[in-house]
Write an enzyme that holds these catalytic residues in place. Structure first.
Site, PDB file in Angstrom:
ATOM      1  N   GLU A 127       0.644  -1.151  -0.348  1.00 42.81           N
ATOM      2  CA  GLU A 127       0.322   0.115  -0.087  1.00 42.81           C
ATOM      3  C   GLU A 127       0.885   1.497   0.175  1.00 42.81           C
ATOM      4  OE1 GLU A 127      -3.258   0.181   2.625  1.00 42.81           O
ATOM      5  OE2 GLU A 127      -3.981   2.211   2.597  1.00 42.81           O
TER       6      GLU A 127
ATOM      7  N   GLU B 135       4.566   5.205   3.560  1.00 41.45           N
ATOM      8  CA  GLU B 135       3.852   6.605   4.344  1.00 41.45           C
ATOM      9  C   GLU B 135       5.072   7.359   4.509  1.00 41.45           C
ATOM     10  OE1 GLU B 135       1.085   7.550   4.148  1.00 41.45           O
ATOM     11  OE2 GLU B 135       2.327   9.764   4.715  1.00 41.45           O
TER      12      GLU B 135
ATOM     13  N   ASP C  70       9.706   7.431   0.212  1.00 44.61           N
ATOM     14  CA  ASP C  70       9.033   7.875  -0.763  1.00 44.61           C
ATOM     15  C   ASP C  70       8.694   5.954  -1.390  1.00 44.61           C
ATOM     16  OD1 ASP C  70       8.907   8.317  -3.536  1.00 44.61           O
ATOM     17  OD2 ASP C  70      10.420   9.685  -4.227  1.00 44.61           O
TER      18      ASP C  70
ATOM     19  N   ASP D  36      -1.879  11.664  -3.374  1.00 44.17           N
ATOM     20  CA  ASP D  36      -2.023  13.295  -3.214  1.00 44.17           C
ATOM     21  C   ASP D  36      -2.344  14.347  -4.961  1.00 44.17           C
ATOM     22  OD1 ASP D  36      -1.036  14.046  -0.811  1.00 44.17           O
ATOM     23  OD2 ASP D  36       0.540  13.711  -1.225  1.00 44.17           O
TER      24      ASP D  36
ATOM     25  N   ARG E  47      -9.512   7.433   5.559  1.00 43.70           N
ATOM     26  CA  ARG E  47      -9.508   9.001   6.015  1.00 43.70           C
ATOM     27  C   ARG E  47      -9.970   9.714   4.888  1.00 43.70           C
ATOM     28  NH1 ARG E  47      -5.983  11.572  10.123  1.00 43.70           N
ATOM     29  NH2 ARG E  47      -4.159   9.958   8.689  1.00 43.70           N
TER      30      ARG E  47
ATOM     31  N   GLU F 176     -11.123   9.154   2.358  1.00 43.29           N
ATOM     32  CA  GLU F 176     -12.045   8.893   1.410  1.00 43.29           C
ATOM     33  C   GLU F 176     -13.454  10.089   2.650  1.00 43.29           C
ATOM     34  OE1 GLU F 176     -13.784   5.585  -1.013  1.00 43.29           O
ATOM     35  OE2 GLU F 176     -14.447   4.681   1.640  1.00 43.29           O
TER      36      GLU F 176
HETATM   37  C1  LIG Z   1      -3.887  11.584   0.435  1.00 45.72           C
HETATM   38  S1  LIG Z   1      -3.069  11.673   1.443  1.00 45.72           S
HETATM   39  C2  LIG Z   1      -4.053   9.313   1.572  1.00 45.72           C
HETATM   40  C3  LIG Z   1      -4.073   8.615   2.612  1.00 45.72           C
HETATM   41  C4  LIG Z   1      -4.623   7.789   2.610  1.00 45.72           C
HETATM   42  N1  LIG Z   1      -4.346   6.930   1.432  1.00 45.72           N
HETATM   43  C5  LIG Z   1      -5.507   7.577   2.538  1.00 45.72           C
HETATM   44  O1  LIG Z   1      -6.278   7.583   1.649  1.00 45.72           O
HETATM   45  O2  LIG Z   1      -6.143   8.262   3.834  1.00 45.72           O
HETATM   46  C6  LIG Z   1      -1.776  10.209   0.207  1.00 45.72           C
HETATM   47  C7  LIG Z   1      -1.055   9.926   1.417  1.00 45.72           C
HETATM   48  O3  LIG Z   1       0.127   9.672   0.380  1.00 45.72           O
HETATM   49  C8  LIG Z   1       1.402   9.935   0.685  1.00 45.72           C
HETATM   50  N2  LIG Z   1       2.760  10.141  -0.174  1.00 45.72           N
HETATM   51  C9  LIG Z   1       2.573  11.135  -1.279  1.00 45.72           C
HETATM   52  N3  LIG Z   1       3.983  10.764  -2.334  1.00 45.72           N
HETATM   53  C10 LIG Z   1       4.262   9.777  -1.675  1.00 45.72           C
HETATM   54  C11 LIG Z   1       5.438   8.471  -1.990  1.00 45.72           C
HETATM   55  N4  LIG Z   1       6.190   9.050  -2.984  1.00 45.72           N
HETATM   56  N5  LIG Z   1       5.702   7.892  -1.349  1.00 45.72           N
HETATM   57  C12 LIG Z   1       4.974   6.779  -0.742  1.00 45.72           C
HETATM   58  N6  LIG Z   1       3.668   7.739   0.359  1.00 45.72           N
HETATM   59  C13 LIG Z   1       3.268   9.189  -0.591  1.00 45.72           C
HETATM   60  C14 LIG Z   1       1.635  11.370   1.652  1.00 45.72           C
HETATM   61  O4  LIG Z   1       2.038  11.896   2.927  1.00 45.72           O
HETATM   62  C15 LIG Z   1       0.188  10.694   2.065  1.00 45.72           C
HETATM   63  O5  LIG Z   1      -0.315  10.721   3.610  1.00 45.72           O
END
Ligand SMILES: C[S@@+](CC[C@H](N)C(=O)[O-])C[C@H]1O[C@@H](n2cnc3c(N)ncnc32)[C@H](O)[C@@H]1O
Length: 232
Positions: free
Chosen positions: A63, A88, A115, A137, A212, A214
């Site tokens: 994930e 994360e 990342d 994001d 969250r 969603e």
């Molecule tokens: C909009 S949030 C959604 C979080 C979760 N999936 C949810 O639906 O509640 C996007 C998440 O992706 C993470 N993220 C962004 N770029 C990433 C990357 N290159 N690798 C891993 N995670 C990343 C961010 O830190 C953030 O927590």
């Protein structure tokens, strides 16, 4: 925080690394949790990736960007026979998941705190049965679209890490990102979209606990789309 962002040699992470200052218990859960659950990319990946897990697991699911980890925990609890790797970079999100694991340890979970492209590059080819990218994001402004996680090069990475027949699942409430992902996956060639009718992409994935982000999208009146692609 800005320095930290500038100094990071990451390719696909452009977000905030830290939010609210962690309380001492959260700090302890974070460092002890990373010790126990963190994947160390400085060592080569084991040829048999299932050996990463303390529990005997038959397949492995990744994930990307798990947020607070609620979705990951739900699936890890309900499938102890499967391994779950969660990625994360956001400190507060990682601390939240590791605090939950401090109360309820799970031997079929591992995490990577940076990342996801770095982890994908480390994984052996064809080692994953599934990859979830849930509410990435959105980067809604056109000039920022190039920051989106779905890019040709990241689809290459996902295609390499997935076993043939493995699933790449994507959910988003941002129409331009949904279209972007459909177009990018179609032109990539390694993925086939599994929708059989129009209702399909409005229907949540099986055994779906929600996330969250969603819940926020639904509260704000943005219906999500759920896309499942199979690796050919
Ligand atoms: C909009 S949030 C959604 C979080 C979760 N999936 C949810 O639906 O509640 C996007 C998440 O992706 C993470 N993220 C962004 N770029 C990433 C990357 N290159 N690798 C891993 N995670 C990343 C961010 O830190 C953030 O927590």
């Amino acid at each position: 925080m800005i320095d930290e962002r500038r100094g990071r040699a990451t390719e696909a992470f452009f977000g905030r690394r830290r939010g609210r200052v962690l309380r001492p218990l959260q700090e302890a859960n974070l460092s002890e949790g990373l010790e126990r659950y963190g994947v160390d990319l400085s060592a080569a990946a084991p040829a048999e990736l299932t050996s990463l897990f303390a529990a005997p697991v038959s397949s492995i699911h990744l994930e990307v960007g798990f947020g607070g980890g609620e979705h990951l925990l739900h699936h890890a609890r309900s499938r102890p026979d499967k391994g779950f790797i969660g990625v994360e970079p956001f400190v507060n999100g990682m601390s939240k998941l590791l605090s939950a694991l401090a109360v309820e340890p799970l031997d079929n979970v591992r995490v990577y705190h940076d990342d996801a492209t770095q982890l994908l590059d480390w994984l052996p080819a064809a080692s994953l049965s599934g990859v979830d990218l849930l509410y990435p994001d959105p980067w809604p402004k056109k000039k920022h679209w190039k920051r989106r996680f779905v890019t040709r090069v990241n689809l290459d990475r996902i295609a390499t890490a997935l076993q043939p027949g493995g699933a790449f699942r994507f959910a988003s409430d941002i129409d331009t990102y949904v279209n972007w992902t459909l177009l990018n996956c179609r032109s990539h060639g390694a993925f086939s979209w599994q929708a059989s009718d129009a209702a399909d992409w409005r229907t949540a994935f099986p055994n779906w606990p929600g996330t969250r982000y969603e819940a926020k999208a639904l509260r704000e009146g943005r219906p999500p789309a759920y896309l499942t692609f199979r690796r050919g």
